[in-house]
Design an enzyme around this catalytic site. Structure first.
Site, PDB file in Angstrom:
ATOM      1  N   SER A  16      -3.898  -9.329 -13.555  1.00  0.00           N
ATOM      2  CA  SER A  16      -3.332  -8.606 -14.492  1.00  0.00           C
ATOM      3  C   SER A  16      -3.666  -8.883 -15.525  1.00  0.00           C
ATOM      4  CB  SER A  16      -1.524  -8.727 -14.506  1.00  0.00           C
ATOM      5  OG  SER A  16      -1.067  -7.847 -15.510  1.00  0.00           O
TER       6      SER A  16
ATOM      7  N   GLY B 272       0.772  -1.122  -0.152  1.00  0.00           N
ATOM      8  CA  GLY B 272      -0.027   0.228   0.002  1.00  0.00           C
ATOM      9  C   GLY B 272       0.728   1.287  -0.109  1.00  0.00           C
ATOM     10  N   THR B 273       2.169   1.291  -0.301  1.00  0.00           N
ATOM     11  CA  THR B 273       2.934   2.228  -0.306  1.00  0.00           C
ATOM     12  C   THR B 273       3.004   3.362  -1.626  1.00  0.00           C
ATOM     13  OG1 THR B 273       5.127   1.075  -0.664  1.00  0.00           O
ATOM     14  CG2 THR B 273       4.459   1.530   1.600  1.00  0.00           C
TER      15      THR B 273
ATOM     16  N   TYR C 140       6.364 -13.575 -14.550  1.00  0.00           N
ATOM     17  CA  TYR C 140       5.121 -12.797 -13.865  1.00  0.00           C
ATOM     18  C   TYR C 140       3.757 -13.060 -14.415  1.00  0.00           C
ATOM     19  CZ  TYR C 140       2.540  -8.321 -12.811  1.00  0.00           C
ATOM     20  OH  TYR C 140       1.668  -7.357 -12.564  1.00  0.00           O
TER      21      TYR C 140
ATOM     22  N   GLY D 294      -1.942   0.506  -4.900  1.00  0.00           N
ATOM     23  CA  GLY D 294      -2.067  -0.095  -3.485  1.00  0.00           C
ATOM     24  C   GLY D 294      -2.290   1.478  -2.738  1.00  0.00           C
TER      25      GLY D 294
ATOM     26  N   GLY E 153       1.706   3.394  -6.240  1.00  0.00           N
ATOM     27  CA  GLY E 153       0.700   2.892  -7.147  1.00  0.00           C
ATOM     28  C   GLY E 153      -0.646   2.723  -6.846  1.00  0.00           C
TER      29      GLY E 153
END
Length: 250
Positions: free
Chosen positions: A138, A15-16, A151, A20, A18
């Site tokens: 994604s 959550g830091t 990914y 989030g 982008g």
């Protein structure tokens, strides 16, 4: 502000920055008590200040089970239950087949698959019956991308989690859905493309592949997450919501 999440407790991993960070802000603005995670203390403290309201930052790496336990210990010190889990922490980098290393494979799967699995599983004792889980998948899970297979495979696994967990959790009426963002303007995207200066050309090229003619903004993804987590989506379960400007719909 509608107050859709007044008196709700929400966990947002990664959550830091982008998506989030934008989502944590949106939940806070809607009245929730929000817990965010991040690996770096300085970024975590900055995010807490940006979000405001009733927000708590818990430093941790969601690929480590002990850090997940510490997250839920922090929640339990203040609240008896959780209403929403947004399992968002993740990341990846480019490597074509032939150049993939064991270290890259393990790092990406540990964060994006193991981390999501145990973030949700360890939340279950606190997660309210009738609560909501949103997973970050994604568009790469269904659309091939050169040198991005590891990914992409992790995000396909995340999508599969949503389909299966709704069966495991049906007796508790816990909804599980996946959000699948397309190309989105974030610091992580710039880093993936070699830094903000180098990334601009790539982003312009990708925007040309999107029917809306632009890349997304984190706040647009956040609004879709809030919808899936809210009562407005009370009959949406096991779904994958693409927020990609139409990129993989054509």
């Amino acid at each position: 502000m509608t107050g859709r999440f007044n008196n709700k407790v929400v966990v947002v991993t990664g959550g830091t920055s982008g998506i989030g960070l934008a989502t944590a802000k949106a939940f806070s603005t809607e009245g929730a008590s929000v817990f965010i995670t991040g690996r770096r203390r300085d970024a975590l403290d900055a995010a807490v200040e940006q979000i405001g309201g009733r927000v708590t930052g818990v430093q941790g790496d969601m690929s480590r089970l002990a850090d997940i336990d510490r997250l839920y210990d922090a929640v339990q010190q203040k609240h008896a239950q959780i209403d929403v889990v947004f399992a968002n922490a993740g990341g990846g980098d480019f490597a074509p087949l032939g150049s993939i290393t064991e270290e890259q494979y393990e790092r990406t799967f540990d964060t994006n698959v193991k981390g999501v699995l145990f973030t949700v599983q360890k939340a279950l004792p606190l997660l309210k019956d009738g609560g909501s889980v949103v997973l970050t998948s994604s568009t790469t899970s269904i659309s091939g991308t050169p040198a991005f297979s590891v990914y992409s495979a992790t995000k396909a696994a995340v999508r599969s989690f949503a389909r299966n967990w709704i069966l495991d959790l049906k007796d508790r009426r816990i909804r599980v859905n996946a959000i699948s963002p397309g190309v989105t303007e974030t610091a992580g995207l710039n880093e993936l493309f070699g830094g903000a200066d180098h990334a601009q050309g790539t982003k312009e090229f990708l925007a040309g592949q999107i029917p809306l003619g632009r890349i997304g903004q984190p706040e647009e993804i956040a609004e879709a997450v809030l919808f899936l987590a809210s009562e407005e989506a009370s009959f949406v379960n096991g779904a994958e919501l693409f927020v990609d400007g139409g990129q993989v719909q054509i």
